[in-house]
Design a protein around this motif. Structure first.
Motif, PDB file in Angstrom:
ATOM      1  N   THR A  13       0.818  -1.272  -0.116  1.00  0.00           N
ATOM      2  CA  THR A  13      -0.091   0.149   0.107  1.00  0.00           C
ATOM      3  C   THR A  13       0.918   1.339   0.001  1.00  0.00           C
ATOM      4  N   ARG A  17       0.788   4.060  -2.828  1.00  0.00           N
ATOM      5  CA  ARG A  17       0.756   5.438  -2.395  1.00  0.00           C
ATOM      6  C   ARG A  17       1.759   6.332  -2.982  1.00  0.00           C
ATOM      7  N   LYS A  59      -8.119  -1.172  -4.454  1.00  0.00           N
ATOM      8  CA  LYS A  59      -7.229  -1.539  -3.577  1.00  0.00           C
ATOM      9  C   LYS A  59      -7.570  -0.870  -2.089  1.00  0.00           C
ATOM     10  N   VAL A  60      -8.073   0.414  -2.119  1.00  0.00           N
ATOM     11  CA  VAL A  60      -8.494   1.133  -0.874  1.00  0.00           C
ATOM     12  C   VAL A  60      -9.712   0.342  -0.633  1.00  0.00           C
ATOM     13  N   ASN A  63      -8.692  -3.205   1.107  1.00  0.00           N
ATOM     14  CA  ASN A  63      -7.897  -3.074   2.378  1.00  0.00           C
ATOM     15  C   ASN A  63      -9.013  -2.790   3.522  1.00  0.00           C
ATOM     16  N   VAL A  73      -2.073  -0.830   8.383  1.00  0.00           N
ATOM     17  CA  VAL A  73      -2.319  -1.067   6.878  1.00  0.00           C
ATOM     18  C   VAL A  73      -3.444   0.087   6.454  1.00  0.00           C
ATOM     19  N   ILE A  74      -4.361   0.357   7.591  1.00  0.00           N
ATOM     20  CA  ILE A  74      -5.517   1.248   7.414  1.00  0.00           C
ATOM     21  C   ILE A  74      -4.875   2.793   7.217  1.00  0.00           C
ATOM     22  N   GLU A  76      -1.956   3.578   5.830  1.00  0.00           N
ATOM     23  CA  GLU A  76      -1.553   3.533   4.658  1.00  0.00           C
ATOM     24  C   GLU A  76      -2.639   3.733   3.759  1.00  0.00           C
ATOM     25  N   THR A  77      -3.812   3.185   3.815  1.00  0.00           N
ATOM     26  CA  THR A  77      -4.615   3.029   2.963  1.00  0.00           C
ATOM     27  C   THR A  77      -5.434   4.308   2.896  1.00  0.00           C
TER      28      THR A  77
END
Length: 209
Positions: A13, A17, A59-60, A63, A73-74, A76-77
């Motif tokens: 991720t 980004r 992908k967002v 995730n 993870v969240i 970066e998402t």
């Protein structure tokens, strides 16, 4: 992303980004030497730009569904979503995707698994939703934004205001009955109600940001 570890999900991720922030929809006129392959894949107005932007949006969503309990993870998402939303070219693409409006509805109404996400990251998601809509000046988009965002938030705010008003009236009518007043306060200040208030405040903060 189904069979990977949390660390790999974070790294992937992060990479997407950075790719979106630095290369997605870049203007080749701003550089002296640009790879033609890179320009064809990621450059402004390229055929792949819309495909990749929608792929990154998917992908967002994936995730958020799969890694809601993993804060790294969240984070970066949410940052990826804000990146896509802040860039005008990509924001104009994702706002035409039904996934965008489904995500917006889930965030604003605090549906599962969004409920599991830290309030800070929810605020970032709302910031991204707002930026995408502000980048698009069409009447249709503004109407959709008003119906999908403002009206829902205002309805939730009105419901909380009415609850507070009802609580105050109950206390006024039963000032001599301490037990009744205490029960009324305990009913209002439940974890669920406080969570709703906190989420609503963060939603408005996301709009302002």
């Amino acid at each position: 992303f189904e069979y990977i570890s949390v660390q790999v999900a974070v790294s992937l991720t992060w990479f997407i980004r950075r790719l979106a922030a630095n290369y997605l929809g870049f203007d080749e006129q701003s550089y002296k030497d640009v790879s033609q392959t890179l320009s064809m894949l990621l450059g402004k107005g390229s055929e792949m730009l819309e495909f990749l932007t929608n792929y990154f949006l998917s992908k967002v969503v994936i995730n958020l569904q799969m890694w809601a309990s993993e804060s790294d993870v969240i984070k970066e998402t949410a940052d990826l979503f804000v990146t896509l939303s802040m860039k005008k070219d990509s924001s104009l693409i994702i706002i035409r995707n039904d996934l965008f409006w489904t995500l917006a509805n889930d965030v604003i109404t605090n549906q599962m698994p969004i409920q599991l996400i830290n309030e800070e990251y929810k605020r970032s998601l709302i910031k991204g939703i707002t930026c995408s809509c502000l980048n698009n000046t069409s009447d249709e988009c503004r109407l959709h934004f008003d119906r999908s965002i403002f009206q829902i938030l205002n309805q939730r705010l009105q419901a909380i205001v009415e609850s507070i008003h009802t609580l105050i009236e109950q206390i006024k009518l039963n000032t001599s009955n301490k037990t009744h007043c205490t029960n009324a306060l305990q009913t209002f200040y439940t974890e669920n109600v406080l969570s709703q208030i906190s989420t609503l405040i963060n939603s408005y903060c996301g709009l302002i940001e």
